[in-house]
Design a protein around this motif. Structure first.
Motif, PDB file in Angstrom:
ATOM      1  N   ASP A   1       0.823  -1.214   0.000  1.00 45.78           N
ATOM      2  CA  ASP A   1       0.000   0.000   0.000  1.00 45.78           C
ATOM      3  C   ASP A   1       0.857   1.264   0.000  1.00 45.78           C
ATOM      4  O   ASP A   1       0.453   2.292  -0.551  1.00 45.78           O
ATOM      5  CB  ASP A   1      -0.949  -0.005   1.193  1.00 45.78           C
ATOM      6  N   GLU A   2       2.027   1.200   0.605  1.00 47.55           N
ATOM      7  CA  GLU A   2       2.950   2.335   0.641  1.00 47.55           C
ATOM      8  C   GLU A   2       4.376   1.823   0.397  1.00 47.55           C
ATOM      9  O   GLU A   2       5.197   1.793   1.315  1.00 47.55           O
ATOM     10  CB  GLU A   2       2.863   3.053   1.983  1.00 47.55           C
TER      11      GLU A   2
ATOM     12  N   LYS B   1      -7.363   0.402  -8.862  1.00 58.72           N
ATOM     13  CA  LYS B   1      -7.433   1.752  -8.290  1.00 58.72           C
ATOM     14  C   LYS B   1      -7.792   2.808  -9.331  1.00 58.72           C
ATOM     15  O   LYS B   1      -8.349   3.856  -8.995  1.00 58.72           O
ATOM     16  CB  LYS B   1      -6.090   2.105  -7.632  1.00 58.72           C
TER      17      LYS B   1
ATOM     18  N   ASN C   1     -11.398   3.262  -9.149  1.00 57.97           N
ATOM     19  CA  ASN C   1     -11.961   3.327  -7.796  1.00 57.97           C
ATOM     20  C   ASN C   1     -11.355   4.459  -6.970  1.00 57.97           C
ATOM     21  O   ASN C   1     -11.030   4.286  -5.786  1.00 57.97           O
ATOM     22  CB  ASN C   1     -11.752   1.988  -7.089  1.00 57.97           C
ATOM     23  N   ASN C   2     -11.206   5.601  -7.609  1.00 62.85           N
ATOM     24  CA  ASN C   2     -10.762   6.834  -6.936  1.00 62.85           C
ATOM     25  C   ASN C   2      -9.428   6.667  -6.204  1.00 62.85           C
ATOM     26  O   ASN C   2      -9.196   7.295  -5.171  1.00 62.85           O
ATOM     27  CB  ASN C   2     -11.824   7.319  -5.941  1.00 62.85           C
ATOM     28  N   ASN C   3      -8.584   5.784  -6.728  1.00 62.44           N
ATOM     29  CA  ASN C   3      -7.227   5.595  -6.190  1.00 62.44           C
ATOM     30  C   ASN C   3      -7.208   5.155  -4.725  1.00 62.44           C
ATOM     31  O   ASN C   3      -6.218   5.345  -4.020  1.00 62.44           O
ATOM     32  CB  ASN C   3      -6.402   6.881  -6.349  1.00 62.44           C
ATOM     33  N   LYS C   4      -8.298   4.558  -4.258  1.00 60.47           N
ATOM     34  CA  LYS C   4      -8.346   4.099  -2.866  1.00 60.47           C
ATOM     35  C   LYS C   4      -7.747   2.706  -2.760  1.00 60.47           C
ATOM     36  O   LYS C   4      -7.473   2.037  -3.764  1.00 60.47           O
ATOM     37  CB  LYS C   4      -9.778   4.112  -2.338  1.00 60.47           C
ATOM     38  N   TRP C   5      -7.572   2.235  -1.515  1.00 62.92           N
ATOM     39  CA  TRP C   5      -7.003   0.906  -1.283  1.00 62.92           C
ATOM     40  C   TRP C   5      -8.137  -0.094  -1.088  1.00 62.92           C
ATOM     41  O   TRP C   5      -9.111   0.191  -0.385  1.00 62.92           O
ATOM     42  CB  TRP C   5      -6.102   0.922  -0.051  1.00 62.92           C
TER      43      TRP C   5
ATOM     44  N   VAL D   1     -10.445  -2.651   0.449  1.00 63.98           N
ATOM     45  CA  VAL D   1     -10.646  -3.027   1.848  1.00 63.98           C
ATOM     46  C   VAL D   1     -11.776  -4.036   2.013  1.00 63.98           C
ATOM     47  O   VAL D   1     -11.639  -5.029   2.737  1.00 63.98           O
ATOM     48  CB  VAL D   1     -10.938  -1.779   2.715  1.00 63.98           C
ATOM     49  N   THR D   2     -12.897  -3.791   1.327  1.00 59.20           N
ATOM     50  CA  THR D   2     -14.067  -4.636   1.524  1.00 59.20           C
ATOM     51  C   THR D   2     -13.936  -5.973   0.801  1.00 59.20           C
ATOM     52  O   THR D   2     -13.042  -6.180  -0.028  1.00 59.20           O
ATOM     53  CB  THR D   2     -15.334  -3.925   1.019  1.00 59.20           C
TER      54      THR D   2
ATOM     55  N   ASP E   1     -14.321  -5.498  -2.867  1.00 60.84           N
ATOM     56  CA  ASP E   1     -13.088  -4.951  -3.458  1.00 60.84           C
ATOM     57  C   ASP E   1     -12.094  -6.071  -3.754  1.00 60.84           C
ATOM     58  O   ASP E   1     -11.491  -6.119  -4.841  1.00 60.84           O
ATOM     59  CB  ASP E   1     -12.437  -3.940  -2.513  1.00 60.84           C
TER      60      ASP E   1
ATOM     61  N   PRO F   1      -3.569  -3.120   5.090  1.00 63.20           N
ATOM     62  CA  PRO F   1      -2.839  -1.842   5.087  1.00 63.20           C
ATOM     63  C   PRO F   1      -1.734  -1.832   6.140  1.00 63.20           C
ATOM     64  O   PRO F   1      -1.860  -2.452   7.197  1.00 63.20           O
ATOM     65  CB  PRO F   1      -3.927  -0.814   5.436  1.00 63.20           C
TER      66      PRO F   1
END
Length: 535
Positions: free
Chosen positions: A191-192, A231, A234-238, A240-241, A244, A283
């Motif tokens: 994630d990072e 991403k 999907n608005n560049n989000k990570w 999670v669900t 997803d 994350p």
């Protein structure tokens, strides 16, 4: 684990002897064990079973404190005594036979009672890594436990009576770096990703790979590419669900090459990527329990007497707040996976290099703290080990046995809460305590001479204990009858089981690996039930 040099036959033989345990706690754990010195008070059947399981792995030295002579009862229950031992000092005889298990272990026998040693030479216990006591009176337990608490020497109090057994660990503060969790969380930073990892991940184009390379790239790269594609929409989000992650799995399936008939080719690395979606996409975060340790007053208010653990926690906090940007050092460990050697080694080296860089920064901070405090230095190897396991650090803050025996309000209410439930193991705790009271008053175990006549006397002890904690008497006397039937005898099979448990806890304390019991363990051999309580 690297094999010892063939030029060192002595080390090679030692490695063969301890091979299985080295896989559990490593060379450094074995070194800590060989530097340990354990004191056993009373070479009972339980005591010698404990020593057996500590001597075999290679403890450095043992000292037995025992002023008793060998009796027929001892010979009947203790495998480390012989018929010829009768009438001789029990500690010396047991020591002689226990040491035959491992000639590398040093042994000493002291033929004095522990209360006399406490009165005449209290510094005697300062030299031990751990003190273990079996079958000592409540009065001696009070004074011994308080003394060991004051001089900060770990203490295990244990007993085996009939089908019942217990152990109680007393330790002021015990920090564990290597907890060996059953399900260790991977630290992939997808994630990072740090700079070198990001450059490597971005340098690979899955679509441009030939069929052979396509089936041998690490699943970490496949997973990263799938997430990046997801991403975009999907608005560049990570992710999670659950939905997803199902989308990510479908993207990975689309990555799999197909043959001329449109049938997906069997590519194990892509199947591994699909299986890893639920666990590898966690994350990156700072665990709450690690944050508590870093901001503990012991880590923020250091002195020259602070332990190396708290100094490293302080340095870790400084790293997280600065270079780590809110994250712990990289572990630098990759899970096994289907991949070519070239791909795997390159990816592994990237993680290892980042872990080494992070550990180096923490080590520099440790050296600065040590210089400021003018305290003992901390090795770079210790700091690297600390950083490698920083996600799973564990701290035990113990309590004194002497305080527990006084049955203060907190202890009394704790016991009473458990006794409200039917058929709980806390009943056995009460019975063992009551048997100890009986022994103190009558200088013998309940049922030792008159099983039937001692029932009323033991019941008085039980009711007194229950009264002290504001509990009503037991509705039935079954447990009292059973305790009197035992007559204070040790059953070897029960002592052997409990002895192994105590030895495990002793090794955990000395090697500072694995989480020890906190702090009381009760065993019922009749039902094979166990329970732990925290007094």
């Amino acid at each position: 684990m690297a094999s010892p040099s063939p030029k060192s036959p002595e080390q090679s033989e030692k490695n063969k002897q301890y091979d299985r345990q080295l896989r559990l706690w490593g060379d450094h754990g074995q070194s800590a064990l060989e530097s340990g010195h354990i004191c056993l008070i009373n070479a009972t059947a339980l005591g010698t079973e404990i020593l057996k399981s500590i001597v075999l792995p290679g403890i450095g030295a043992i000292t037995i404190v025992d002023d008793c002579t060998v009796s027929d009862e001892d010979i009947g229950s203790n495998f480390f005594l012989e018929m010829s031992s009768k009438g001789l000092n029990r500690g010396s005889e047991a020591l002689r036979l226990v040491l035959e298990l491992n000639p590398a272990v040093q042994g000493h026998a002291v033929q004095e009672p522990p209360d006399q040693i406490l009165d005449e030479n209290p510094d005697f216990f300062k030299s031990f890594s751990l003190v273990i006591a079996t079958t000592i009176s409540e009065k001696v337990t009070q004074s011994l436990s308080q003394h060991l608490w004051d001089i900060n020497v770990p203490f295990i109090l244990c007993q085996s009576v009939g089908f019942l057994g217990s152990l109680r660990i007393q330790i002021r503060e015990h920090a564990v770096t290597e907890t060996h969790p059953d399900n260790e969380q991977t630290d992939l930073r997808l994630d990072e990703p740090f700079m070198s990892l990001l450059e490597h991940l971005e340098s690979i184009d899955i679509d441009a790979l030939d069929l052979k390379d396509h089936g041998h790239i690490p699943w970490i790269i496949i997973l990263y590419k799938a997430v990046q594609k997801w991403k975009i929409n999907n608005n560049n989000k990570w992710p999670v669900t659950r939905n997803d992650k199902e989308d990510i799995k479908n993207i990975i399936r689309d990555f799999i090459r197909k043959d001329e008939n449109g049938i997906p080719i069997n590519e194990e690395n892509f199947e591994e990527a699909i299986r890893a979606v639920n666990t590898a996409l966690m994350p990156t975060f700072l665990p709450k329990n690690i944050s508590k340790l870093m901001y503990n007053s012991a880590a923020t208010n250091l002195t020259k007497d602070s332990s190396s653990f708290w100094i490293m926690c302080s340095a870790l906090r400084a790293f997280v707040e600065a270079e780590g940007k809110g994250k712990l050092p990289v572990k630098g460990i990759l899970p096994d996976m289907t991949a070519s050697t070239e791909h795997y080694v390159k990816l592994q080296n990237i993680y290892k290099m980042q872990a080494a860089n992070d550990a180096e920064i923490v080590y520099r901070k440790v050296r600065q703290i040590v210089t400021q405090l003018h305290c003992d230095s901390i090795s770079e190897a210790d700091v690297k080990l600390f950083c490698r396991h920083a996600h799973d650090l564990y701290l035990v803050k113990g309590s004194c046995v002497a305080t527990e025996l006084q049955l203060g309000n907190s202890v009394a209410s704790y016991i009473a809460t458990y006794l409200e439930e039917p058929d709980v193991m806390m009943v056995h705790y009460i019975m063992l305590r009551a048997a100890g009271m009986f022994r103190s008053e009558h200088c013998r175990a309940p049922g030792d001479w008159e099983p039937e006549g001692d029932i009323a006397k033991l019941k008085t002890c039980v009711n007194k204990l229950l009264g002290d904690i504001s509990c009503s008497p037991f509705p039935k006397d079954d447990h009292i009858h059973e305790m009197c039937r035992y007559g204070g005898a040790e059953i070897h099979s029960v002592s052997a089981f409990l002895g192994g448990c105590v030895a495990h806890e002793a090794i955990k304390i000395i090697t500072k690996q694995y989480k020890p019991v906190n702090n009381t363990f009760i065993y019922d051999g009749a039902s094979t039930n166990t329970a732990t309580f925290e007094f």
